[in-house]
Write a protein that holds these residues in place. Sequence first.
Motif, PDB file in Angstrom:
ATOM      1  N   ILE A 134       0.828  -1.206   0.000  1.00  0.00           N
ATOM      2  CA  ILE A 134       0.000   0.000   0.000  1.00  0.00           C
ATOM      3  C   ILE A 134       0.866   1.262   0.000  1.00  0.00           C
ATOM      4  CG2 ILE A 134      -1.953  -1.145   1.090  1.00  0.00           C
ATOM      5  CD1 ILE A 134      -1.290   0.157   3.713  1.00  0.00           C
ATOM      6  N   ALA A 135       2.134   1.124   0.396  1.00  0.00           N
ATOM      7  CA  ALA A 135       3.048   2.276   0.324  1.00  0.00           C
ATOM      8  C   ALA A 135       3.239   2.705  -1.129  1.00  0.00           C
ATOM      9  CB  ALA A 135       4.384   1.927   0.961  1.00  0.00           C
ATOM     10  N   GLY A 136       3.100   1.769  -2.025  1.00  0.00           N
ATOM     11  CA  GLY A 136       3.246   2.084  -3.452  1.00  0.00           C
ATOM     12  C   GLY A 136       1.919   2.141  -4.169  1.00  0.00           C
ATOM     13  N   ASP A 137       0.875   2.536  -3.462  1.00  0.00           N
ATOM     14  CA  ASP A 137      -0.475   2.648  -4.037  1.00  0.00           C
ATOM     15  C   ASP A 137      -1.058   1.310  -4.451  1.00  0.00           C
ATOM     16  OD1 ASP A 137      -0.706   5.316  -3.629  1.00  0.00           O
ATOM     17  OD2 ASP A 137       0.080   5.878  -5.598  1.00  0.00           O
ATOM     18  N   GLY A 138      -0.488   0.229  -3.961  1.00  0.00           N
ATOM     19  CA  GLY A 138      -1.062  -1.078  -4.269  1.00  0.00           C
ATOM     20  C   GLY A 138      -2.154  -1.429  -3.275  1.00  0.00           C
ATOM     21  N   ARG A 139      -2.665  -2.623  -3.407  1.00  0.00           N
ATOM     22  CA  ARG A 139      -3.673  -3.101  -2.469  1.00  0.00           C
ATOM     23  C   ARG A 139      -3.127  -4.339  -1.773  1.00  0.00           C
ATOM     24  NH1 ARG A 139      -8.752  -4.788  -5.237  1.00  0.00           N
ATOM     25  NH2 ARG A 139      -7.405  -5.238  -7.003  1.00  0.00           N
ATOM     26  N   PRO A 140      -3.656  -4.692  -0.637  1.00  0.00           N
ATOM     27  CA  PRO A 140      -3.213  -5.925   0.020  1.00  0.00           C
ATOM     28  C   PRO A 140      -3.434  -7.136  -0.881  1.00  0.00           C
ATOM     29  CG  PRO A 140      -4.510  -4.591   1.534  1.00  0.00           C
ATOM     30  CD  PRO A 140      -4.620  -3.937   0.191  1.00  0.00           C
ATOM     31  N   ALA A 141      -2.541  -8.112  -0.740  1.00  0.00           N
ATOM     32  CA  ALA A 141      -2.587  -9.273  -1.633  1.00  0.00           C
ATOM     33  C   ALA A 141      -3.933  -9.985  -1.572  1.00  0.00           C
ATOM     34  CB  ALA A 141      -1.459 -10.247  -1.252  1.00  0.00           C
ATOM     35  N   CYS A 142      -4.529 -10.061  -0.391  1.00  0.00           N
ATOM     36  CA  CYS A 142      -5.805 -10.772  -0.259  1.00  0.00           C
ATOM     37  C   CYS A 142      -6.889 -10.091  -1.089  1.00  0.00           C
ATOM     38  CB  CYS A 142      -6.220 -10.861   1.207  1.00  0.00           C
ATOM     39  SG  CYS A 142      -6.287  -9.264   2.050  1.00  0.00           S
ATOM     40  N   ALA A 143      -6.876  -8.753  -1.088  1.00  0.00           N
ATOM     41  CA  ALA A 143      -7.886  -8.019  -1.848  1.00  0.00           C
ATOM     42  C   ALA A 143      -7.658  -8.155  -3.346  1.00  0.00           C
ATOM     43  CB  ALA A 143      -7.854  -6.547  -1.451  1.00  0.00           C
ATOM     44  N   VAL A 144      -6.388  -8.246  -3.740  1.00  0.00           N
ATOM     45  CA  VAL A 144      -6.068  -8.357  -5.166  1.00  0.00           C
ATOM     46  C   VAL A 144      -6.561  -9.685  -5.732  1.00  0.00           C
ATOM     47  CG1 VAL A 144      -4.160  -8.552  -6.818  1.00  0.00           C
ATOM     48  CG2 VAL A 144      -4.083  -6.808  -5.024  1.00  0.00           C
ATOM     49  N   VAL A 145      -6.350 -10.772  -4.971  1.00  0.00           N
ATOM     50  CA  VAL A 145      -6.601 -12.095  -5.555  1.00  0.00           C
ATOM     51  C   VAL A 145      -8.033 -12.582  -5.375  1.00  0.00           C
ATOM     52  CG1 VAL A 145      -4.203 -12.816  -5.223  1.00  0.00           C
ATOM     53  CG2 VAL A 145      -5.925 -13.359  -3.477  1.00  0.00           C
ATOM     54  N   CYS A 146      -8.794 -11.965  -4.510  1.00  0.00           N
ATOM     55  CA  CYS A 146     -10.127 -12.505  -4.203  1.00  0.00           C
ATOM     56  C   CYS A 146     -10.948 -12.667  -5.492  1.00  0.00           C
ATOM     57  CB  CYS A 146     -10.868 -11.585  -3.235  1.00  0.00           C
ATOM     58  SG  CYS A 146     -12.515 -12.197  -2.857  1.00  0.00           S
ATOM     59  N   PRO A 147     -11.316 -13.900  -5.840  1.00  0.00           N
ATOM     60  CA  PRO A 147     -11.976 -14.120  -7.134  1.00  0.00           C
ATOM     61  C   PRO A 147     -13.404 -13.592  -7.175  1.00  0.00           C
ATOM     62  CG  PRO A 147     -11.853 -16.173  -5.897  1.00  0.00           C
ATOM     63  CD  PRO A 147     -11.089 -15.157  -5.109  1.00  0.00           C
TER      64      PRO A 147
END
Lengths: 190, 437
Positions: A134-147
């Motif tokens: 999230i420091a690089g404007d990303g999202r947590p891995a769990c939120a990214v992969v949730c199908p």
Amino acid sequence: MSAQMGFVIDLKRCIGCDTCVIACKVEHNVTTGRFRLKVLDSHGEQVFEKPVGNFPNLSQYWVPTMCHHCVEAPCASACPTNTLWRRDDDGIVMLDVDKCIGCQRCAEACPYDAISFDEVDGSADKCSACAHRIAGDGRPACAVVCPTRAIHFGDVNDPESKVSKLLASRVHQVLAEGKGAKPQIYYLEP
Amino acid sequence: MVAGNLRERTVVIGGGQAAGQIIEAARKGGYVGDMSLVCDESLLPYQRPPLSKQYLKGDRSRDWLLYRFPEFYKKCDVDVHLGRRAVEIDRNVGFVLLDDGERLPYDKLALAIGARSRRIDVPSVETVPLYYIRSLVDSERLSAALQNAKKIVIIGGGFIGLETAAALVQQDFEIVLLVSGSQVLPTVGPKIADFLMDQHLAHGVTVVLNANVAKLDRTTQNGVAVTLDDGRTLDGDVAIVGIGAIPNVELAKNAGLECDDGILVDALARTSDHRIVAAGDCTNHPNLHLGLRLRLETVHNAVEQGRTAGCTIAGLEHPYIQSPWVWSDQYNIRLQSVGVASGYDLSVRRLSAHQDRYSEFLFRGDRLLAAICINQPQIFGAVRRILNGRIPLAPSEAVDASFDLTKLLERAQTVVFDHPWPPRPPRRGPALIWGFD
């Protein structure tokens, strides 16, 4: 008002597939027997075939749970070495593993069983909301992969954020609200 | 909940974890009065255990030691007086006199004034530069002295002596450890003590048992010559002393508070004057589990008793009733001890598949008194809860590595929504529609 990052999890969408669990383990190299994120069923167990009710009126939902990044974090208050602390700028509860003495006071204080420990030195480990991502404007891995797009993450103090809009439009509650920790994982109705 | 009133004033004296915890617990308990912190050191309350471990190795900064970050004190609205010493308490008028003559009036007072290193008392001690490890200044002074040293004599085989030996021998110093008794760490029992001593010997520390210091002299190379009572003499470039601590009670004693090996407090951390609470190394408190009074120099005691004292200031009752615990890191060993081992008549060892991971359980009759865990933090965590919960544990269960101690503990319910979810709206049609229309 400073930012308060939080998770909003749509229990209607979660299908208990554990993809988030796997993503978390891979992202943080979480070893066997430890966890940062768990998906529990509505009984609080890590099993997935136990609906409630009487046939045919059965229901079941799953509850992904990790560190709730509480505003009044009981773990940080219980920690004797300042290993755990809450970041002022975004409300994330951080953990400095170098300071951990393995006393497990945090685990006793946490209402959500969100902290696990190394088998040998006992150092604590928990969800950091993927602070490095999230420091690089990303999202947590769990939120990214949730199908099923059940996991959302954002600033709950920003009325324009997606999480705020979800909270404004759906029935929601937090786990164990009565404990007074002010957790920052909001669950939308199943 | 709001406690106290806006005009009420509380002064906290101290610079360790107990002082920080008193402030935190009082504010969390709803205390709204003014709070002042008086600390005779130049740093905000900090952790002392790393002074003989990570900080001594030089790989940590001062800020890393802080118990709470500076923002915490701003958030708690605390008026901080660093580098100022409290020299007198006037209980009649209700003020604390500082070393610069300033008077801080109080309605409630918290003493977290800790302990100081016990000084070695032998002939010519004043002519020899000795190093103690109690404060940040001590640790930094020692670090500076180590720049030109090779051989270190450590007097004392307690936690400070052992941790310092471990930290320094790993930096290639030559270490001689002088232990006054027949084993290191007399409080942990001979088996664990022997294990620890073996670890130090294996890392190259020279351990001298039954070594009672009779005399100290300065050598011609500006080092230290330690003469033992059996006539042996050991030289070192630097001598470090870790022979225990003495509670700082003078401030309390001069104010007329009851003291006996520490400031006497009750389970709510109240002194003989109930407007004054005390917490941490300086106190002598009742342990309701054990039915005796204890004075402890541990982080756990500072934090938990500090929490109790803070709650008392806020008008809450949070009795301090816990089994004491302590930890020590030496080499790749994490020793964790919980309970009070004195008076045990049975010691059983719980082994594991790994030689360097085991636990000693100490019983009196069938009652578990204490456990000392070597690299078994999960066992430690379970035993602490067993002792605090007064849950019976048989020696046969303790020794059986296949017996899951956590089964004795109540499992916390983790998925609890306080309110029922609204009923789902009825389905508009059948759940499944097969085939094609």
